[in-house]
Design an enzyme around this catalytic site. Structure first.
Site, PDB file in Angstrom:
ATOM      1  N   GLY A 193       9.241   4.598   9.808  1.00  0.00           N
ATOM      2  CA  GLY A 193       9.613   3.218  10.071  1.00  0.00           C
ATOM      3  C   GLY A 193       8.781   2.165   9.375  1.00  0.00           C
ATOM      4  N   ASP A 194       7.599   2.549   8.857  1.00  0.00           N
ATOM      5  CA  ASP A 194       6.750   1.578   8.151  1.00  0.00           C
ATOM      6  C   ASP A 194       5.872   2.324   7.150  1.00  0.00           C
ATOM      7  OD1 ASP A 194       5.733  -0.917   7.490  1.00  0.00           O
ATOM      8  OD2 ASP A 194       4.224  -0.911   9.071  1.00  0.00           O
ATOM      9  N   LEU A 195       6.501   3.138   6.313  1.00  0.00           N
ATOM     10  CA  LEU A 195       5.764   4.054   5.439  1.00  0.00           C
ATOM     11  C   LEU A 195       5.362   3.361   4.139  1.00  0.00           C
ATOM     12  CD1 LEU A 195       4.818   7.031   5.468  1.00  0.00           C
ATOM     13  CD2 LEU A 195       6.873   7.580   4.152  1.00  0.00           C
ATOM     14  N   HIS A 196       4.451   2.399   4.231  1.00  0.00           N
ATOM     15  CA  HIS A 196       3.943   1.769   3.015  1.00  0.00           C
ATOM     16  C   HIS A 196       2.636   2.440   2.592  1.00  0.00           C
ATOM     17  CE1 HIS A 196       0.861  -0.481   5.207  1.00  0.00           C
ATOM     18  NE2 HIS A 196       1.783  -0.875   6.054  1.00  0.00           N
TER      19      HIS A 196
END
Length: 299
Positions: A193-196
């Site tokens: 969901g927030d794989l930066h």
């Protein structure tokens, strides 16, 4: 007791108001209680992200770990569920959890993140490989992205009509088509969901480990946009921005073993959503323009 970083306290209070002020004031006592309960000793000053603090500690057996305490918010609620489902496979290990206090005791990883790599293609490939490993069957009770599809569609329409300097109509229509066609029927896979790049840390146990998941259920192709928006400067400096953009998406899709067209469509739709969000919440003009550009190039 620990010392709360001034910048973190100020930004939390600005964002959350009186609730944030009360929570920040309670943090030193809360952390002290958790340290005693989980038999840990602080080893370094407190660090922080946008919504939580991190305290490096030693556990009772001498192993290094980190105590993470986040501001109570629904968006942070399923982080421990994701860690529990992964069991350390591609993500840091979860040692202890206190869901009522939004507190976790986690394996220590780093220093160093994917953001430190100079080779952007390598960083994208590593993130894609990690996304593939994290795409396991989701446990029950996690928020489904498919349940948000109707709201996404309504918001896209309303934002396109009311926000200043709207995106071209065909760009918004493409995002709406993706939400209608891909949003309602998604697999039961766990999505970070927030794989930066900053949420992937170097590690000794495995080369790279993920942190800070949202814990969604849905399409693994959903995560690609975060890799684009967290290295915009490199992307915009390319001689051919569209070619560089599409290359990154292909690298991610191949490494994650997901359909490249789904990756492109999700990235386009999420870029439109991010551009609308930026207009409403006061993102820097350059960031809004860059997001607009990506949305148009992917249409």
């Amino acid at each position: 007791m620990i010392e709360i970083p001034e910048g973190f306290a100020r930004s939390t209070i600005t964002r959350e108001g009186d609730a944030g002020r009360s929570w920040v004031a309670s943090l030193p006592q809360l952390v002290d209680e958790l340290l005693q309960r989980w038999n840990c000793s602080p080893t370094a000053p407190v660090t922080h992200g946008q919504v939580g603090i991190v305290v490096p500690v030693l556990r009772g057996d001498g192993a290094p770990a980190v105590l993470k305490v986040s501001f109570p918010h629904p968006g942070n609620a399923h982080e421990p569920d994701a860690f529990a489902a992964w069991g350390g496979r591609g993500a840091v290990l979860l040692h202890e959890r206190d869901d009522a206090r939004f507190a976790l005791l986690l394996e220590q990883a780093g220093p160093g993140t994917l953001a430190d790599l100079d080779d952007i293609d390598e960083a994208v490939a590593i993130a894609g490989q990690l996304a593939r490993r994290l795409a396991v069957q989701a446990p029950p009770g996690l928020p489904r992205l498919s349940n948000q599809a109707e709201e996404w569609e309504e918001r896209l329409r309303k934002d396109a009509e009311r926000l200043p300097h709207p995106l071209p109509r065909h760009v918004v229509h493409a995002a709406l088509a993706t939400v209608r066609e891909l949003g309602h029927d998604q697999p039961d896979m766990l999505v970070h969901g927030d794989l930066h790049y900053g949420n992937v840390l170097r590690s000794e146990r495995e080369p790279w480990l993920a942190i800070d998941p949202k814990g969604y259920v849905g399409d693994p192709a959903y995560d690609a946009i975060t890799l684009l928006r967290s290295r915009f400067e490199d992307l915009l400096a390319a001689d051919d921005v569209k070619a560089a953009l599409l290359r990154r998406l292909v690298i991610f899709a191949d490494a994650a073993e997901v359909d490249g067209e789904r990756v492109r469509r999700w990235a386009q739709a999420r870029a439109v959503t991010a551009a609308h969000w930026g207009r409403e919440h006061g993102d820097a003009v350059w960031l809004i323009q860059a997001t607009d550009h990506v949305a148009e190039l992917l249409t």
